[in-house]
Design a protein around this motif. Structure first.
Motif, PDB file in Angstrom:
ATOM      1  N   ILE A 168       0.836  -1.201   0.000  1.00 55.92           N
ATOM      2  CA  ILE A 168       0.000   0.000   0.000  1.00 55.92           C
ATOM      3  C   ILE A 168       0.871   1.250   0.000  1.00 55.92           C
ATOM      4  CG2 ILE A 168      -1.594   1.350   1.410  1.00 55.92           C
ATOM      5  CD1 ILE A 168      -2.910  -1.298   2.242  1.00 55.92           C
ATOM      6  N   GLU A 172       1.023   4.108  -2.903  1.00 54.70           N
ATOM      7  CA  GLU A 172       0.746   5.511  -2.608  1.00 54.70           C
ATOM      8  C   GLU A 172       1.880   6.408  -3.109  1.00 54.70           C
ATOM      9  OE1 GLU A 172      -1.980   5.010   1.457  1.00 54.70           O
ATOM     10  OE2 GLU A 172       0.223   5.200   1.583  1.00 54.70           O
ATOM     11  N   LEU A 191      -5.331   0.238  -5.291  1.00 59.48           N
ATOM     12  CA  LEU A 191      -4.977   0.718  -3.960  1.00 59.48           C
ATOM     13  C   LEU A 191      -6.187   0.710  -3.027  1.00 59.48           C
ATOM     14  CD1 LEU A 191      -2.970   2.035  -1.995  1.00 59.48           C
ATOM     15  CD2 LEU A 191      -3.482   4.239  -3.071  1.00 59.48           C
ATOM     16  N   GLN A 194      -6.992  -2.819  -1.985  1.00 58.08           N
ATOM     17  CA  GLN A 194      -6.041  -3.315  -0.998  1.00 58.08           C
ATOM     18  C   GLN A 194      -6.321  -2.729   0.390  1.00 58.08           C
ATOM     19  OE1 GLN A 194      -2.712  -5.502  -1.646  1.00 58.08           O
ATOM     20  NE2 GLN A 194      -4.699  -6.135  -2.436  1.00 58.08           N
ATOM     21  N   ARG A 195      -6.649  -1.437   0.442  1.00 56.05           N
ATOM     22  CA  ARG A 195      -6.974  -0.812   1.724  1.00 56.05           C
ATOM     23  C   ARG A 195      -8.218  -1.456   2.341  1.00 56.05           C
ATOM     24  NH1 ARG A 195      -6.371   5.279  -0.694  1.00 56.05           N
ATOM     25  NH2 ARG A 195      -4.185   5.692  -0.142  1.00 56.05           N
ATOM     26  N   TYR A 198      -7.339  -4.952   3.647  1.00 65.18           N
ATOM     27  CA  TYR A 198      -6.522  -4.874   4.853  1.00 65.18           C
ATOM     28  C   TYR A 198      -7.378  -4.489   6.057  1.00 65.18           C
ATOM     29  CZ  TYR A 198      -2.414  -4.052   7.751  1.00 65.18           C
ATOM     30  OH  TYR A 198      -1.471  -4.119   8.743  1.00 65.18           O
TER      31      TYR A 198
END
Length: 365
Positions: A168, A172, A191, A194-195, A198
């Motif tokens: 991540i 970024e 992204l 993935q956030r 998580y």
């Protein structure tokens, strides 16, 4: 420190297959507390949202993630006369709840049985959504591993999940330098997925199966016989094969995958013999832990040949005092390139070689 370098090498060179994580994750229900009632009935709905169901033979389905939801692995779905067996509960409560909900597109039968083919997090971290009356079936070693905290700790978990914050952070940083609008939009979407995934990790409560076998267990559901077999150690110490003799189907977890399976917790020296016992079954279809169902039994032979070659070369280099890291670069498996895509030059999965060295040194879990 050598073990850490080998793991870092595996991640940096992209040898390990982590595409299932890159798919991102979206909760099936943002308000869900992970306690879906898998026994809920009602007529099938018009279409699934997160999964694609392929009917391999009548009543037996391959369930594949078909959205941004991270599912980690395949699931096998066995629709019996009055109930359903799900094989592998996926990577999170969100994925498990989504599968249960999407089942309404193919059946109104309740889920009464689930199975974990092994203890890896992407196959077992949906267990918590099932109410107590659902039997979750596994090998006794799989229950012990999950109860002992191995499904959410250790090398394999850290390799695939512990690396997410770093990924991540790198995405970024890359995003700040991008000028191509299309590429930037694609990276932003990745992204965000993935956030989301998580964040979902905080919902996971590793839940051990409540029914175990040591060698064999058989269910008779209506006119269908369902056998659970432990033939020996392979991908893990507790791999279970689900065998439907009348349907001529096996559901294998990661003992068999569409390509090369992950070997970081495997018993490469025993895997070949375990597969010999699997081949003794009478079946036409294989539903693997990752990838599409297939019928070509010779693909098992190809995997056995690869495993033998990897083991033999690793043993030879270990005997010469070569480190696992150096051995991974020197092993040549290009003879198997026709059967396994991606083998273009010498070199082996560093984590697989490290695992073999641990087995040879007697230090493996």
């Amino acid at each position: 420190m050598r073990s850490r370098r080998v793991i870092q090498s595996a991640v940096q060179t992209g040898i390990l297959a982590t595409a299932w994580l890159c798919g991102g994750c979206a909760p099936a229900d943002p308000g869900s507390d992970g306690g879906a009632d898998s026994g809920a009935g009602g007529p099938p709905s018009a279409e699934a949202v997160h999964f694609e169901f392929t009917e391999v033979v009548p009543g037996v389905y391959h369930a594949r993630g078909a959205s941004d939801l991270v599912v980690g692995s395949n699931a096998g779905v066995v629709v019996n006369e009055e109930d359903v067996l799900l094989v592998d509960s996926h990577i999170s409560p969100a994925a498990a709840n989504a599968l249960i909900e999407d089942l309404r597109s193919i059946t109104d039968n309740p889920v009464r049985y689930a199975a974990n083919t092994h203890w890896h997090f992407d196959h077992a971290h949906g267990n918590q959504v099932y109410p107590p009356e659902v039997e979750i079936i596994s090998h006794e070693a799989t229950r012990a591993a999950i109860a002992g905290g191995r499904s959410n700790s250790g090398r394999s978990y850290e390799l695939f999940v512990g690396s997410i914050p770093g990924r991540i952070e790198r995405m970024e940083a890359t995003l700040d330098t991008m000028t191509d609008a299309a590429a930037r939009a694609e990276l932003e979407a990745t992204l965000e997925r993935q956030r989301t995934y998580y964040a979902q990790l905080r919902e996971v409560v590793p839940t051990p199966p409540n029914t175990t076998l040591s060698e064999r267990l058989t269910l008779y559901r209506g006119g269908r016989e369902i056998q659970f077999h432990f033939f020996g150690r392979a991908h893990t110490e507790g791999d279970v094969i689900v065998y439907l003799p009348n349907d001529r189907v096996i559901i294998t977890g990661d003992m068999l995958t569409a390509g090369l399976p992950y070997m970081g917790d495997g018993y490469v020296n025993e895997w070949v013999e375990t597969l010999d016992r699997v081949k003794a079954l009478d079946f036409d279809w294989i539903i693997p832990g990752h990838g599409e169902p297939y019928q070509e039994r010779e693909r098992i032979d190809h995997l056995q040949a690869y495993l033998r070659d990897l083991w033999d070369q690793s043993v030879a280099l270990h005997g010469q005092g070569v480190s696992a890291e150096d051995a991974a670069m020197r092993i040549d498996l290009t003879a198997h390139a026709d059967n396994f895509g991606g083998i273009a030059s010498p070199g082996a999965n560093p984590v697989a070689v490290l695992r073999i060295f641990e087995l040879l040194d007697g230090t493996a879990n």
